[in-house]
Design an enzyme around this catalytic site. Structure first.
Site, PDB file in Angstrom:
ATOM      1  CG  ASP A 195      16.237  -9.609  -6.330  1.00 38.25           C
ATOM      2  OD1 ASP A 195      15.837  -8.088  -6.503  1.00 38.25           O
ATOM      3  OD2 ASP A 195      16.517  -9.868  -5.170  1.00 38.25           O
TER       4      ASP A 195
ATOM      5  CG  HIS B 228      17.564  -7.883  -2.359  1.00 42.92           C
ATOM      6  ND1 HIS B 228      16.710  -7.739  -3.518  1.00 42.92           N
ATOM      7  CD2 HIS B 228      16.864  -6.864  -1.663  1.00 42.92           C
ATOM      8  CE1 HIS B 228      15.797  -6.909  -3.691  1.00 42.92           C
ATOM      9  NE2 HIS B 228      15.787  -6.179  -2.301  1.00 42.92           N
TER      10      HIS B 228
HETATM   11  P1  NAD Z   1       7.911   1.088   5.949  1.00 45.27           P
HETATM   12  O1  NAD Z   1       8.717   1.927   6.535  1.00 45.27           O
HETATM   13  O2  NAD Z   1       6.796   1.441   5.141  1.00 45.27           O
HETATM   14  O3  NAD Z   1       7.300   0.273   7.175  1.00 45.27           O
HETATM   15  C1  NAD Z   1       8.320  -0.596   7.981  1.00 45.27           C
HETATM   16  C2  NAD Z   1       7.396  -0.773   9.149  1.00 45.27           C
HETATM   17  O4  NAD Z   1       8.481  -1.330  10.266  1.00 45.27           O
HETATM   18  C3  NAD Z   1       7.200   0.416  10.171  1.00 45.27           C
HETATM   19  O5  NAD Z   1       5.763   0.419  10.261  1.00 45.27           O
HETATM   20  C4  NAD Z   1       7.864   0.333  11.264  1.00 45.27           C
HETATM   21  O6  NAD Z   1       7.113   1.066  12.263  1.00 45.27           O
HETATM   22  C5  NAD Z   1       8.274  -0.854  11.595  1.00 45.27           C
HETATM   23  N1  NAD Z   1       9.134  -1.349  12.361  1.00 45.27           N
HETATM   24  C6  NAD Z   1      10.320  -0.710  12.411  1.00 45.27           C
HETATM   25  N2  NAD Z   1      11.203  -1.386  13.247  1.00 45.27           N
HETATM   26  C7  NAD Z   1      10.466  -2.131  13.612  1.00 45.27           C
HETATM   27  C8  NAD Z   1      10.810  -3.202  14.721  1.00 45.27           C
HETATM   28  N3  NAD Z   1      12.019  -3.419  15.249  1.00 45.27           N
HETATM   29  N4  NAD Z   1       9.857  -4.148  14.987  1.00 45.27           N
HETATM   30  C9  NAD Z   1       8.585  -4.285  14.398  1.00 45.27           C
HETATM   31  N5  NAD Z   1       8.369  -3.078  13.408  1.00 45.27           N
HETATM   32  C10 NAD Z   1       9.238  -2.370  13.132  1.00 45.27           C
HETATM   33  O7  NAD Z   1       8.835   0.227   5.089  1.00 45.27           O
HETATM   34  P2  NAD Z   1       8.486  -0.832   4.118  1.00 45.27           P
HETATM   35  O8  NAD Z   1       8.302  -0.326   2.661  1.00 45.27           O
HETATM   36  O9  NAD Z   1       7.394  -1.769   4.642  1.00 45.27           O
HETATM   37  O10 NAD Z   1       9.651  -1.707   3.753  1.00 45.27           O
HETATM   38  C11 NAD Z   1      10.373  -2.638   5.054  1.00 45.27           C
HETATM   39  C12 NAD Z   1      11.737  -3.101   4.694  1.00 45.27           C
HETATM   40  O11 NAD Z   1      11.638  -3.985   3.582  1.00 45.27           O
HETATM   41  C13 NAD Z   1      12.678  -2.320   4.510  1.00 45.27           C
HETATM   42  O12 NAD Z   1      13.920  -2.489   4.886  1.00 45.27           O
HETATM   43  C14 NAD Z   1      12.778  -2.284   2.612  1.00 45.27           C
HETATM   44  O13 NAD Z   1      13.927  -1.779   2.228  1.00 45.27           O
HETATM   45  C15 NAD Z   1      12.675  -3.702   2.429  1.00 45.27           C
HETATM   46  N6  NAD Z   1      12.426  -4.329   1.357  1.00 45.27           N
HETATM   47  C16 NAD Z   1      13.024  -5.518   1.251  1.00 45.27           C
HETATM   48  C17 NAD Z   1      12.763  -6.209  -0.126  1.00 45.27           C
HETATM   49  C18 NAD Z   1      13.335  -7.330  -0.612  1.00 45.27           C
HETATM   50  O14 NAD Z   1      13.230  -7.738  -1.912  1.00 45.27           O
HETATM   51  N7  NAD Z   1      14.320  -7.831   0.130  1.00 45.27           N
HETATM   52  C19 NAD Z   1      11.771  -5.401  -1.004  1.00 45.27           C
HETATM   53  C20 NAD Z   1      11.086  -4.172  -0.667  1.00 45.27           C
HETATM   54  C21 NAD Z   1      11.471  -3.705   0.561  1.00 45.27           C
HETATM   55  C1  LMR Z   2      13.586  -3.468  -3.858  1.00 44.19           C
HETATM   56  O1  LMR Z   2      14.392  -4.244  -4.509  1.00 44.19           O
HETATM   57  O2  LMR Z   2      12.364  -3.066  -4.411  1.00 44.19           O
HETATM   58  C2  LMR Z   2      13.680  -3.200  -2.318  1.00 44.19           C
HETATM   59  O3  LMR Z   2      14.873  -3.971  -1.818  1.00 44.19           O
HETATM   60  C3  LMR Z   2      13.668  -2.029  -1.780  1.00 44.19           C
HETATM   61  C4  LMR Z   2      14.962  -1.292  -2.537  1.00 44.19           C
HETATM   62  O4  LMR Z   2      15.494  -0.413  -1.567  1.00 44.19           O
HETATM   63  O5  LMR Z   2      15.387  -1.188  -3.622  1.00 44.19           O
END
Ligand code: NAD
Ligand code: LMR
Length: 327
Positions: free
Chosen positions: A161, A189
């Protein structure tokens, strides 16, 4: 040659993992002199573990000199063993039309289990960064499981952010990105987050003076930054990945770099009127590698106070939703 540090990454075969591992392995997170042992953790699902094997083959094929070894596992007690950093990415992402808080019931329980195991087996100096959404509340859940590791070791990522806000201010002002300084993110967030334009500067002058468009700063700017994740999901069909991985590199790098001032989701301790026990984004100063202190002296005007109250209210509501997951 320095002693290798152990970096555990959950969700290592996911979207973010696929960008993140290569940045860590290249030295972007811990520097070009720091050897690494990568401890890659996936869900206990055959397809996920198979995908992880492929990702690890690609890390091998990059011949990164810093990577001394890799552990691939679906067992948290193996993956977090002696880890110095635990990067908690693995969790469900949201889809179109969802808010991040809609993920709480599914994702929250992942952080109960992982918080317990990290507390039991990670290194004494372990630091934890939570990315899986909703990141602030998941971080609070993980921290609540810990008896050995103090709460200040658990941080939630709001750096994406901050980076988004910096880019928007640069675009609007027509100035270089590097001219934009001191833009920090407060609160959750989520769309309620507050990018405090009041303290930002552009080329050494107050951002509000350079941009000279208060309705934009209070309206479109806050809205664009707050809803950028949803805009990316709408455009890409899946949530941000490369920019999220980049933000985690920045988050950890700056927490390891004394003197850096940056936005981090931390246990608020009551700063800026936040409930003391929620994890809220705010500016922190890194005092020594991995240790930070809050910067709690920024003055807030009426607009800022209203925004802070709204994002605090949401964090308190999220906490109530997961009361049964907190120790
Ligand atoms: P994704 O679905 O591509 O990958 C998630 C991975 O986590 C998968 O491979 C899945 O098998 C694995 N997983 C699920 N449960 C698990 C566990 N208990 N232990 C280990 N691995 C596990 O998702 P992504 O796009 O990589 O996003 C991951 C997370 O990050 C989501 O919750 C998304 O919303 C979040 N995210 C946060 C931010 C932020 O700014 N804070 C930004 C982008 C995404
Ligand atoms: C983001 O801010 O891009 C991530 O937290 C993914 C989402 O769900 O928005």
């Amino acid at each position: 040659m320095k002693t290798p540090i152990r970096v555990a990454v959950t969700g290592a075969a996911g979207q973010i993992g696929y960008s993140l591992l290569f940045r860590i392995a290249s030295g972007a997170m811990f520097g070009p002199e720091q050897p690494l042992i990568l401890q890659l953790i996936e869900a206990p699902i055959e397809k996920a573990m198979q995908a992880l094997t492929g990702v690890a083959m690609e890390v091998d094929d990059c011949a990164f000199p810093l990577v001394k070894s890799m552990i691939l596992t679906d067992k948290p007690e193996v993956g977090f063993k002696d880890a110095n950093w635990c990067l908690l990415v693995g969790a469900k992402p949201r889809g179109p039309g969802m808010e991040r808080a809609d993920l709480l019931k599914d994702n929250g329980k992942i952080f109960i289990a992982q918080g317990k195991v990290i507390d039991a087996v990670a290194a004494d100096d372990a630091r934890i960064a939570v990315v899986g959404n909703p990141a602030n509340t998941n971080c609070m859940i993980a921290a609540s499981q810990a008896k050995r590791l103090p709460a200040d070791r658990f941080t939630a990522m709001v750096r994406l952010d901050q980076n988004r806000a910096q880019a928007q201010l640069a675009k609007k002002s027509g100035k270089d990105l590097t001219d934009v300084k001191d833009i920090f993110i407060y609160g959750n967030h989520s769309p309620t987050m507050f990018p405090a334009y009041q303290h930002a500067t552009i080329g050494g002058k107050p951002a509000a003076q350079v941009i000279n468009d208060l309705p934009w700063l209070q309206g479109a700017f806050c809205e664009t930054v707050g809803k950028r994740g949803a805009a990316i999901i709408a455009a890409r069909g899946s949530s941000s990945a490369a920019s999220a991985a980049n933000a985690l590199v920045d988050h950890v790098h700056d927490l390891m770099t004394p003197g850096k001032i940056h936005s981090v989701g931390v246990k608020s301790g009551g700063a800026y009127g936040f409930d003391p026990n929620v994890w809220a984004g705010m500016p922190v100063r890194t005092v020594s590698p991995g240790a930070w202190e809050p910067i709690n002296s920024y003055a807030m005007d009426d607009f800022a106070r209203t925004k802070l109250a709204a994002t605090n209210k949401e964090l308190v509501e999220e906490r109530a939703m997961v009361a049964d997951m907190l120790k």
